[in-house]
Design a protein around this motif. Sequence first.
Motif, PDB file in Angstrom:
ATOM      1  N   PRO A  92      -9.808  13.667  -7.748  1.00  0.00           N
ATOM      2  CA  PRO A  92      -9.035  13.291  -8.943  1.00  0.00           C
ATOM      3  C   PRO A  92      -9.768  12.234  -9.771  1.00  0.00           C
ATOM      4  CG  PRO A  92      -8.176  12.148  -7.038  1.00  0.00           C
ATOM      5  CD  PRO A  92      -9.279  13.040  -6.538  1.00  0.00           C
ATOM      6  N   MET A  93      -9.398  12.147 -11.035  1.00  0.00           N
ATOM      7  CA  MET A  93      -9.891  11.060 -11.886  1.00  0.00           C
ATOM      8  C   MET A  93      -8.939   9.880 -11.639  1.00  0.00           C
ATOM      9  SD  MET A  93     -11.549  12.864 -15.230  1.00  0.00           S
ATOM     10  CE  MET A  93     -10.139  12.814 -16.246  1.00  0.00           C
ATOM     11  N   ASN A  94      -9.367   8.966 -10.780  1.00  0.00           N
ATOM     12  CA  ASN A  94      -8.455   7.948 -10.296  1.00  0.00           C
ATOM     13  C   ASN A  94      -9.008   6.523 -10.381  1.00  0.00           C
ATOM     14  OD1 ASN A  94     -10.358   8.041  -8.272  1.00  0.00           O
ATOM     15  ND2 ASN A  94      -8.909   8.441  -6.628  1.00  0.00           N
ATOM     16  N   ALA A  95      -9.900   6.272 -11.306  1.00  0.00           N
ATOM     17  CA  ALA A  95     -10.442   4.914 -11.444  1.00  0.00           C
ATOM     18  C   ALA A  95      -9.320   3.898 -11.640  1.00  0.00           C
ATOM     19  CB  ALA A  95     -11.427   4.854 -12.606  1.00  0.00           C
ATOM     20  N   HIS A  96      -8.319   4.259 -12.426  1.00  0.00           N
ATOM     21  CA  HIS A  96      -7.203   3.342 -12.664  1.00  0.00           C
ATOM     22  C   HIS A  96      -6.508   2.952 -11.356  1.00  0.00           C
ATOM     23  CE1 HIS A  96      -5.303   7.270 -12.431  1.00  0.00           C
ATOM     24  NE2 HIS A  96      -4.139   6.663 -12.273  1.00  0.00           N
ATOM     25  N   SER A  97      -6.410   3.880 -10.415  1.00  0.00           N
ATOM     26  CA  SER A  97      -5.773   3.594  -9.130  1.00  0.00           C
ATOM     27  C   SER A  97      -6.595   2.598  -8.312  1.00  0.00           C
ATOM     28  CB  SER A  97      -5.589   4.883  -8.330  1.00  0.00           C
ATOM     29  OG  SER A  97      -4.787   5.794  -9.051  1.00  0.00           O
ATOM     30  N   HIS A  98      -7.910   2.751  -8.338  1.00  0.00           N
ATOM     31  CA  HIS A  98      -8.784   1.795  -7.641  1.00  0.00           C
ATOM     32  C   HIS A  98      -8.623   0.390  -8.236  1.00  0.00           C
ATOM     33  CE1 HIS A  98     -11.189   4.566  -5.152  1.00  0.00           C
ATOM     34  NE2 HIS A  98     -11.102   5.416  -6.165  1.00  0.00           N
ATOM     35  N   LEU A  99      -8.581   0.325  -9.556  1.00  0.00           N
ATOM     36  CA  LEU A  99      -8.476  -0.984 -10.219  1.00  0.00           C
ATOM     37  C   LEU A  99      -7.113  -1.620  -9.974  1.00  0.00           C
ATOM     38  CD1 LEU A  99     -10.332  -0.058 -13.512  1.00  0.00           C
ATOM     39  CD2 LEU A  99     -11.214  -1.420 -11.608  1.00  0.00           C
ATOM     40  N   MET A 100      -6.054  -0.821  -9.978  1.00  0.00           N
ATOM     41  CA  MET A 100      -4.731  -1.361  -9.639  1.00  0.00           C
ATOM     42  C   MET A 100      -4.739  -1.938  -8.235  1.00  0.00           C
ATOM     43  SD  MET A 100      -2.054   1.478 -10.971  1.00  0.00           S
ATOM     44  CE  MET A 100      -1.974   2.021 -12.665  1.00  0.00           C
ATOM     45  N   ALA A 101      -5.333  -1.208  -7.299  1.00  0.00           N
ATOM     46  CA  ALA A 101      -5.371  -1.659  -5.904  1.00  0.00           C
ATOM     47  C   ALA A 101      -6.096  -2.996  -5.783  1.00  0.00           C
ATOM     48  CB  ALA A 101      -6.037  -0.600  -5.026  1.00  0.00           C
ATOM     49  N   MET A 102      -7.127  -3.185  -6.589  1.00  0.00           N
ATOM     50  CA  MET A 102      -7.885  -4.438  -6.532  1.00  0.00           C
ATOM     51  C   MET A 102      -7.066  -5.633  -7.004  1.00  0.00           C
ATOM     52  SD  MET A 102     -11.675  -3.291  -7.764  1.00  0.00           S
ATOM     53  CE  MET A 102     -12.149  -4.999  -7.946  1.00  0.00           C
ATOM     54  N   THR A 103      -6.038  -5.403  -7.815  1.00  0.00           N
ATOM     55  CA  THR A 103      -5.212  -6.515  -8.293  1.00  0.00           C
ATOM     56  C   THR A 103      -4.164  -6.921  -7.257  1.00  0.00           C
ATOM     57  OG1 THR A 103      -3.555  -5.126  -9.360  1.00  0.00           O
ATOM     58  CG2 THR A 103      -5.481  -5.732 -10.681  1.00  0.00           C
ATOM     59  N   LEU A 104      -3.975  -6.076  -6.261  1.00  0.00           N
ATOM     60  CA  LEU A 104      -3.015  -6.374  -5.193  1.00  0.00           C
ATOM     61  C   LEU A 104      -3.796  -6.814  -3.956  1.00  0.00           C
ATOM     62  CD1 LEU A 104      -0.729  -3.322  -5.977  1.00  0.00           C
ATOM     63  CD2 LEU A 104      -0.138  -5.723  -6.336  1.00  0.00           C
ATOM     64  N   SER A 105      -3.393  -6.406  -2.781  1.00  0.00           N
ATOM     65  CA  SER A 105      -4.065  -6.807  -1.545  1.00  0.00           C
ATOM     66  C   SER A 105      -4.149  -5.617  -0.603  1.00  0.00           C
ATOM     67  CB  SER A 105      -3.284  -7.943  -0.878  1.00  0.00           C
ATOM     68  OG  SER A 105      -3.911  -8.323   0.320  1.00  0.00           O
ATOM     69  N   THR A 106      -5.125  -5.639   0.287  1.00  0.00           N
ATOM     70  CA  THR A 106      -5.231  -4.566   1.277  1.00  0.00           C
ATOM     71  C   THR A 106      -4.548  -4.921   2.592  1.00  0.00           C
ATOM     72  OG1 THR A 106      -7.362  -5.406   2.028  1.00  0.00           O
ATOM     73  CG2 THR A 106      -7.391  -3.662   0.352  1.00  0.00           C
ATOM     74  N   SER A 107      -4.105  -6.188   2.724  1.00  0.00           N
ATOM     75  CA  SER A 107      -3.483  -6.567   3.991  1.00  0.00           C
ATOM     76  C   SER A 107      -2.453  -7.682   3.800  1.00  0.00           C
ATOM     77  CB  SER A 107      -4.548  -7.021   4.990  1.00  0.00           C
ATOM     78  OG  SER A 107      -5.193  -8.186   4.529  1.00  0.00           O
ATOM     79  N   GLU A 108      -1.604  -7.800   4.796  1.00  0.00           N
ATOM     80  CA  GLU A 108      -0.625  -8.885   4.870  1.00  0.00           C
ATOM     81  C   GLU A 108      -0.519  -9.316   6.321  1.00  0.00           C
ATOM     82  OE1 GLU A 108       0.919 -10.495   2.526  1.00  0.00           O
ATOM     83  OE2 GLU A 108       0.572  -9.187   0.798  1.00  0.00           O
ATOM     84  N   VAL A 109      -0.313 -10.598   6.540  1.00  0.00           N
ATOM     85  CA  VAL A 109      -0.081 -11.139   7.880  1.00  0.00           C
ATOM     86  C   VAL A 109       1.290 -11.804   7.869  1.00  0.00           C
ATOM     87  CG1 VAL A 109      -0.847 -12.766   9.642  1.00  0.00           C
ATOM     88  CG2 VAL A 109      -2.542 -11.520   8.274  1.00  0.00           C
ATOM     89  N   ILE A 110       2.115 -11.427   8.838  1.00  0.00           N
ATOM     90  CA  ILE A 110       3.480 -11.946   8.904  1.00  0.00           C
ATOM     91  C   ILE A 110       3.686 -12.617  10.266  1.00  0.00           C
ATOM     92  CG2 ILE A 110       5.939 -11.341   8.791  1.00  0.00           C
ATOM     93  CD1 ILE A 110       4.720  -8.697   7.390  1.00  0.00           C
ATOM     94  N   PRO A 111       4.162 -13.856  10.276  1.00  0.00           N
ATOM     95  CA  PRO A 111       4.440 -14.509  11.562  1.00  0.00           C
ATOM     96  C   PRO A 111       5.571 -13.793  12.305  1.00  0.00           C
ATOM     97  CG  PRO A 111       4.467 -16.092   9.750  1.00  0.00           C
ATOM     98  CD  PRO A 111       4.434 -14.732   9.141  1.00  0.00           C
ATOM     99  N   VAL A 112       5.478 -13.839  13.617  1.00  0.00           N
ATOM    100  CA  VAL A 112       6.545 -13.355  14.490  1.00  0.00           C
ATOM    101  C   VAL A 112       7.105 -14.576  15.219  1.00  0.00           C
ATOM    102  CG1 VAL A 112       7.102 -11.951  16.522  1.00  0.00           C
ATOM    103  CG2 VAL A 112       5.476 -11.097  14.806  1.00  0.00           C
ATOM    104  N   VAL A 113       8.409 -14.774  15.103  1.00  0.00           N
ATOM    105  CA  VAL A 113       9.084 -15.899  15.745  1.00  0.00           C
ATOM    106  C   VAL A 113      10.290 -15.346  16.506  1.00  0.00           C
ATOM    107  CG1 VAL A 113      10.284 -18.093  15.377  1.00  0.00           C
ATOM    108  CG2 VAL A 113       8.350 -17.461  13.905  1.00  0.00           C
ATOM    109  N   ASP A 114      10.346 -15.652  17.771  1.00  0.00           N
ATOM    110  CA  ASP A 114      11.438 -15.171  18.629  1.00  0.00           C
ATOM    111  C   ASP A 114      11.579 -13.650  18.565  1.00  0.00           C
ATOM    112  OD1 ASP A 114      11.983 -17.783  19.416  1.00  0.00           O
ATOM    113  OD2 ASP A 114      13.410 -18.095  17.776  1.00  0.00           O
TER     114      ASP A 114
END
Length: 150
Positions: A92-114
């Motif tokens: 697909p012609m998806n350059a816009h999708s790559h650029l959108m992804a770059m403005t967000l993040s590829t990962s998240e870390v969430i603490p676990v408590v109890d």
Amino acid sequence: MPILNKFLEIETEPGITICNVTPHIEQLLATTSIHNGQVLIFSRHTTTALAINENEERLLEDIKVYLRKLVPESDRYLHNDLHLRDVPDDEPMNAHSHLMAMTLSTSEVIPVVDGKLALGTWQSVLFFDLDGPRKRTLFVQISGERESEF
């Protein structure tokens, strides 16, 4: 300290899909004995992303509008010159999708408590597919102390 690796598979809709993956992550966490630690969620694709935000229908639509304004699909992008690249026939012609992804993040870390995700009241883990429909895979790594290790 145990480290557990898991995968989530998600089927997405055409265009931009935003999925609340919090319940899936909570289910994976519940299958472990991790009491305190963290959960890492990693998106394994270049046109997908993750964010922690409110899972409210109208806000999700606002986010889609914002991303489309930020990186319009109709703009000219060198990545979309498919005839100049060695690509599969269904590329697909998806350059816009790559650029959108770059403005967000590829990962998240969430603490676990109890044994629970330490998210705030209105926080959810949101998965963005910016180039659907596709079958996508998220990598989830759960690590920490078991309750009996205290």
